[in-house]
Design a protein around this motif. Structure first.
Motif, PDB file in Angstrom:
ATOM      1  N   THR A  51       0.726  -1.189   0.110  1.00  0.00           N
ATOM      2  CA  THR A  51       0.035  -0.012  -0.149  1.00  0.00           C
ATOM      3  C   THR A  51       0.885   1.160  -0.101  1.00  0.00           C
ATOM      4  O   THR A  51       2.195   1.233  -0.150  1.00  0.00           O
ATOM      5  CB  THR A  51      -1.088   0.036   1.125  1.00  0.00           C
ATOM      6  N   ASN A  52       0.301   2.319   0.088  1.00  0.00           N
ATOM      7  CA  ASN A  52       1.142   3.621   0.208  1.00  0.00           C
ATOM      8  C   ASN A  52       0.545   4.542   1.085  1.00  0.00           C
ATOM      9  O   ASN A  52      -0.630   4.982   1.134  1.00  0.00           O
ATOM     10  CB  ASN A  52       1.052   4.492  -1.340  1.00  0.00           C
ATOM     11  N   ALA A  53       1.640   4.834   2.016  1.00  0.00           N
ATOM     12  CA  ALA A  53       0.960   5.617   3.304  1.00  0.00           C
ATOM     13  C   ALA A  53       1.399   7.282   3.022  1.00  0.00           C
ATOM     14  O   ALA A  53       1.120   7.993   4.056  1.00  0.00           O
ATOM     15  CB  ALA A  53       1.791   5.373   4.692  1.00  0.00           C
ATOM     16  N   GLY A  54       1.833   7.675   1.899  1.00  0.00           N
ATOM     17  CA  GLY A  54       2.174   8.940   1.755  1.00  0.00           C
ATOM     18  C   GLY A  54       0.748   9.809   1.424  1.00  0.00           C
ATOM     19  O   GLY A  54      -0.401   9.308   1.304  1.00  0.00           O
ATOM     20  N   ASP A  55       1.081  11.081   1.200  1.00  0.00           N
ATOM     21  CA  ASP A  55       0.040  11.877   1.053  1.00  0.00           C
ATOM     22  C   ASP A  55      -0.561  12.009  -0.281  1.00  0.00           C
ATOM     23  O   ASP A  55       0.045  11.358  -1.337  1.00  0.00           O
ATOM     24  CB  ASP A  55       0.415  13.363   1.266  1.00  0.00           C
ATOM     25  N   GLY A  56      -1.832  12.224  -0.534  1.00  0.00           N
ATOM     26  CA  GLY A  56      -2.221  12.280  -2.055  1.00  0.00           C
ATOM     27  C   GLY A  56      -2.683  10.977  -2.457  1.00  0.00           C
ATOM     28  O   GLY A  56      -2.574  10.507  -3.770  1.00  0.00           O
ATOM     29  N   PHE A  57      -3.035  10.185  -1.434  1.00  0.00           N
ATOM     30  CA  PHE A  57      -3.621   8.660  -1.981  1.00  0.00           C
ATOM     31  C   PHE A  57      -4.736   8.666  -2.979  1.00  0.00           C
ATOM     32  O   PHE A  57      -4.767   8.062  -3.954  1.00  0.00           O
ATOM     33  CB  PHE A  57      -4.090   7.950  -0.636  1.00  0.00           C
ATOM     34  N   ALA A  58      -5.884   9.273  -2.577  1.00  0.00           N
ATOM     35  CA  ALA A  58      -6.992   9.488  -3.414  1.00  0.00           C
ATOM     36  C   ALA A  58      -6.627  10.164  -4.852  1.00  0.00           C
ATOM     37  O   ALA A  58      -7.096   9.766  -5.520  1.00  0.00           O
ATOM     38  CB  ALA A  58      -8.127  10.252  -2.635  1.00  0.00           C
ATOM     39  N   ALA A  59      -5.645  11.203  -4.676  1.00  0.00           N
ATOM     40  CA  ALA A  59      -5.366  11.829  -6.081  1.00  0.00           C
ATOM     41  C   ALA A  59      -4.865  10.883  -6.895  1.00  0.00           C
ATOM     42  O   ALA A  59      -4.957  10.800  -8.266  1.00  0.00           O
ATOM     43  CB  ALA A  59      -4.519  12.799  -5.705  1.00  0.00           C
ATOM     44  N   ALA A  60      -4.335   9.684  -6.503  1.00  0.00           N
ATOM     45  CA  ALA A  60      -3.648   8.755  -7.463  1.00  0.00           C
ATOM     46  C   ALA A  60      -4.594   8.043  -8.476  1.00  0.00           C
ATOM     47  O   ALA A  60      -4.086   7.760  -9.513  1.00  0.00           O
ATOM     48  CB  ALA A  60      -2.613   7.988  -6.484  1.00  0.00           C
ATOM     49  N   PHE A  61      -5.828   8.310  -7.904  1.00  0.00           N
ATOM     50  CA  PHE A  61      -6.924   7.345  -8.838  1.00  0.00           C
ATOM     51  C   PHE A  61      -7.625   8.170  -9.752  1.00  0.00           C
ATOM     52  O   PHE A  61      -8.609   7.734 -10.469  1.00  0.00           O
ATOM     53  CB  PHE A  61      -7.903   6.637  -7.856  1.00  0.00           C
ATOM     54  N   GLY A  62      -7.454   9.557  -9.623  1.00  0.00           N
ATOM     55  CA  GLY A  62      -8.133  10.433 -10.619  1.00  0.00           C
ATOM     56  C   GLY A  62      -9.623  10.605 -10.189  1.00  0.00           C
ATOM     57  O   GLY A  62      -9.784  10.596  -8.793  1.00  0.00           O
ATOM     58  N   ASP A  63     -10.358  10.764 -11.017  1.00  0.00           N
ATOM     59  CA  ASP A  63     -12.019  10.958 -10.663  1.00  0.00           C
ATOM     60  C   ASP A  63     -12.458   9.470 -10.307  1.00  0.00           C
ATOM     61  O   ASP A  63     -12.718   8.497 -11.292  1.00  0.00           O
ATOM     62  CB  ASP A  63     -12.563  11.497 -12.002  1.00  0.00           C
ATOM     63  N   MET A  64     -12.717   9.355  -9.014  1.00  0.00           N
ATOM     64  CA  MET A  64     -13.185   7.889  -8.499  1.00  0.00           C
ATOM     65  C   MET A  64     -14.528   7.740  -8.436  1.00  0.00           C
ATOM     66  O   MET A  64     -15.241   8.835  -8.198  1.00  0.00           O
ATOM     67  CB  MET A  64     -12.647   7.756  -7.296  1.00  0.00           C
ATOM     68  N   PRO A  65     -15.209   6.576  -8.885  1.00  0.00           N
ATOM     69  CA  PRO A  65     -16.692   6.454  -8.751  1.00  0.00           C
ATOM     70  C   PRO A  65     -16.747   6.334  -7.466  1.00  0.00           C
ATOM     71  O   PRO A  65     -15.929   6.006  -6.507  1.00  0.00           O
ATOM     72  CB  PRO A  65     -16.969   4.953  -9.419  1.00  0.00           C
ATOM     73  N   GLU A  66     -18.061   6.768  -6.784  1.00  0.00           N
ATOM     74  CA  GLU A  66     -18.206   6.682  -5.498  1.00  0.00           C
ATOM     75  C   GLU A  66     -18.086   5.267  -4.751  1.00  0.00           C
ATOM     76  O   GLU A  66     -17.669   5.190  -3.608  1.00  0.00           O
ATOM     77  CB  GLU A  66     -19.768   7.189  -5.229  1.00  0.00           C
ATOM     78  N   ALA A  67     -18.623   4.493  -5.617  1.00  0.00           N
ATOM     79  CA  ALA A  67     -18.224   2.845  -4.918  1.00  0.00           C
ATOM     80  C   ALA A  67     -16.936   2.665  -4.676  1.00  0.00           C
ATOM     81  O   ALA A  67     -16.486   1.908  -3.492  1.00  0.00           O
ATOM     82  CB  ALA A  67     -18.706   2.021  -5.807  1.00  0.00           C
ATOM     83  N   LEU A  68     -16.010   3.062  -5.496  1.00  0.00           N
ATOM     84  CA  LEU A  68     -14.626   2.622  -5.367  1.00  0.00           C
ATOM     85  C   LEU A  68     -14.050   3.802  -4.083  1.00  0.00           C
ATOM     86  O   LEU A  68     -13.326   3.021  -3.183  1.00  0.00           O
ATOM     87  CB  LEU A  68     -13.938   2.829  -6.599  1.00  0.00           C
ATOM     88  N   LYS A  69     -14.437   4.721  -4.102  1.00  0.00           N
ATOM     89  CA  LYS A  69     -13.755   5.837  -3.012  1.00  0.00           C
ATOM     90  C   LYS A  69     -14.478   5.304  -1.584  1.00  0.00           C
ATOM     91  O   LYS A  69     -13.769   5.187  -0.905  1.00  0.00           O
ATOM     92  CB  LYS A  69     -14.611   7.173  -3.255  1.00  0.00           C
TER      93      LYS A  69
END
Length: 389
Positions: A51-69
Motif C-alpha cells: 500500500t502507500n502511506a504517503g499524502d495524496g492517496f486518493a489523487a492517484a486514482f483520478g476521478d473515482m466512482p463513489e463505490a470505489l471511493k
C-alpha cells in the motif's frame, strides 16, 4: 449458512472469500490457474509493495466512482497495513510512502492468508476455468470434465486483461459486453524506435529526471530498453501519455533554467559533450537522450535540457501492461458492487473500470473492493436465507 462461490483467487477474490468465510458462509474459490495469486506472487519478486502511506492517496486514482471511493475509505492504507501485520507479517514504510513487508516477499503473506482461509473452511479449487452460466448455475471446465455449481451468491474476481500467462486474460468480458468499458493498457511502457547510438544504453536506468506531462512535473526513475521506455516513473504518467499527452524530461530538475544558461555560456573550447558532463553533471544516458530527441539543437539549449520532448509510437501491447483500464462499468453495479442485471452476483478487483499507478495503489484497491464485495455478498446471503431479499 449460504453457499458462496468466488471466481478468481487473486487478492480481490481471496479478500472476498475471507469476508464470506469470517461471516460463517460455505465458500468455494475457483481459479483457472494451477495455483492461486500468481500475479500477486510475481509482484512480490521485486519487493511486495502492499500500500502507500504517503499524502495524496486518493489523487492517484483520478476521478473515482463513489463505490470505489467508499471501498477505499473503509479499507485504506492504514487498514491494509494492520491487516498484513495481523497475518504475522511485519511492515515498514519506505522514503516515498510505499509500505512493504519486512521480508519483502509475497509468499509468506500468501501462505499465512491461505491458512486463515483454511481455518474458515474456505475450499480452493485450481485449474477450474469458468465458462459461463446455465440455468442459474455456474459452469467450470476442470481436469475432471465440466462441473456445474449452484450458489446463493457469486463473487467475480477474474482480473483484467494483462499478463495472460498469470491468469488475467480478460476472456470473461465477452459475457458482459454491454456493461464493459473497453480495456486499455495501464502502467505500461512505450515503444521507441531508437537510433543505433542508443544500443549501448539498453537496460540502463535514467535517474534524477523530472517527468513533465500536461504541465505537471513528477520525479521518478525509468529504464531504457531495446523496445522503448518503461519503469515506475513512466507508469506514473502513462495514463496521460496513453491519451495523447506529450512527455517532456527535465534533465536538470535541481537547477533553474537561468543557472543552466549561465553554465552553458562558459563552455569555452570544450566539446559540448564534455561541457555537459563536467559543468552540468549530465551522465552518459542523459546525454544520449538529449542527442536522440533534441537534434538539431536550438540556440537556447537550456530550454531543451529543461523540457526535452520524448517521441514514442504508443504503448507496449496490453498483455505486457502491469494493469489495465476498462472492465465492468460502475454504472452497471450497485453501490455494494452487485451487478444490477444479476442480483446475487458481485464483482471486485481489476475486473472493474478503474486505474491507478503502481506504488501500492493497485493492490490496495483490489483488496478494498474485494472486501466491500465480500461483506455485501455475506450480508445478501444472510438476508436471502432469512427471507429478507
Amino acid at each position: 449458512m449460504a453457499k458462496a462461490v468466488v471466481i478468481g483467487a487473486g487478492p480481490a477474490g481471496l479478500m472476498a472469500a475471507e469476508m464470506l468465510g469470517a461471516a460463517g458462509h460455505d465458500v468455494l474459490v475457483a481459479d483457472q490457474m494451477p495455483s492461486p495469486a500468481r500475479k500477486f506472487l510475481m509482484a512480490g519478486k521485486s519487493g511486495l509493495n502492499i500500500t502507500n502511506a504517503g499524502d495524496g492517496f486518493a489523487a492517484a486514482f483520478g476521478d473515482m466512482p463513489e463505490a470505489l471511493k467508499a471501498a477505499l475509505d473503509d479499507f485504506g492504507a492504514r487498514d491494509v497495513t494492520d491487516w498484513v501485520e495481523g497475518l504475522g507479517q511485519e511492515t515498514f514504510v519506505g522514503s516515498t510512502g510505499r509500505v512493504f513487508p519486512t521480508v519483502m516477499k509475497a509468499s509468506p503473506l500468501l501462505r499465512a492468508w491461505l491458512a486463515r482461509l483454511g481455518d474458515y473452511g474456505v475450499e480452493l479449487k485450481t485449474r477450474w476455468r469458468w465458462t459461463g452460466f446455465a440455468d442459474g448455475a455456474m459452469l467450470f471446465e476442470t481436469p475432471d470434465g465440466m462441473v456445474e455449481v449452484a450458489a446463493d451468491v457469486i463473487i467475480l474476481a477474474m482480473g483484467g486483461a494483462s499478463w495472460k500467462r498469470l491468469g488475467s486474460d480478460g476472456e470473461w468480458a465477452k459475457a458482459f459486453a454491454g456493461d464493459c468499458a473497453p480495456f486499455k493498457p495501464a502502467n505500461m511502457g512505450f515503444v521507441v524506435d531508437w537510433s543505433d547510438h542508443m544500443t549501448p544504453f539498453f537496460g540502463q536506468p535514467v535517474k534524477g529526471c523530472g517527468l513533465i506531462v500536461d504541465g505537471q512535473t513528477t520525479r521518478g526513475e525509468f529504464v531504457i530498453s531495446q523496445r522503448g521506455i518503461e519503469g515506475g516513473g513512466i507508469y506514473t504518467v502513462s495514463r496521460q501519455m496513453r491519451e495523447g499527452a506529450t512527455l517532456y524530461l527535465d534533465l536538470l530538475p535541481a537547477q533553474t533554467i537561468a543557472a543552466v544558461r549561465a553554465k552553458l555560456s562558459k563552455r569555452g573550447k570544450a566539446s559540448l559533450t564534455n561541457h555537459l558532463r563536467k559543468a552540468l553533471k549530465l551522465d552518459g544516458v542523459k546525454i544520449a537522450l538529449l542527442n536522440e530527441f533534441g537534434r538539431p539543437f536550438p540556440d537556447d539549449l537550456a530550454s531543451l535540457l529543461k523540457a526535452l520532448p520524448i517521441k514514442h509510437t504508443g504503448p507496449r501491447p496490453m498483455d505486457e501492461a502491469i494493469s489495465v483500464a476498462g472492465g465492468l462499468r460502475f454504472d452497471a453495479l450497485t453501490d455494494d458492487l452487485m451487478l444490477r442485471k444479476m442480483p446475487s452476483v458481485f464483482a471486485a478487483g481489476e475486473m472493474l473500470d478503474w486505474e491507478a499507478p503502481t506504488g501500492g495503489y493497485l493492490l490496495t484497491a483490489c483488496l478494498a473492493t474485494g472486501r466491500k464485495a465480500g461483506l455485501a455478498a455475506a450480508d445478501y446471503a444472510t438476508r436471502l436465507k432469512q427471507g429478507g431479499v
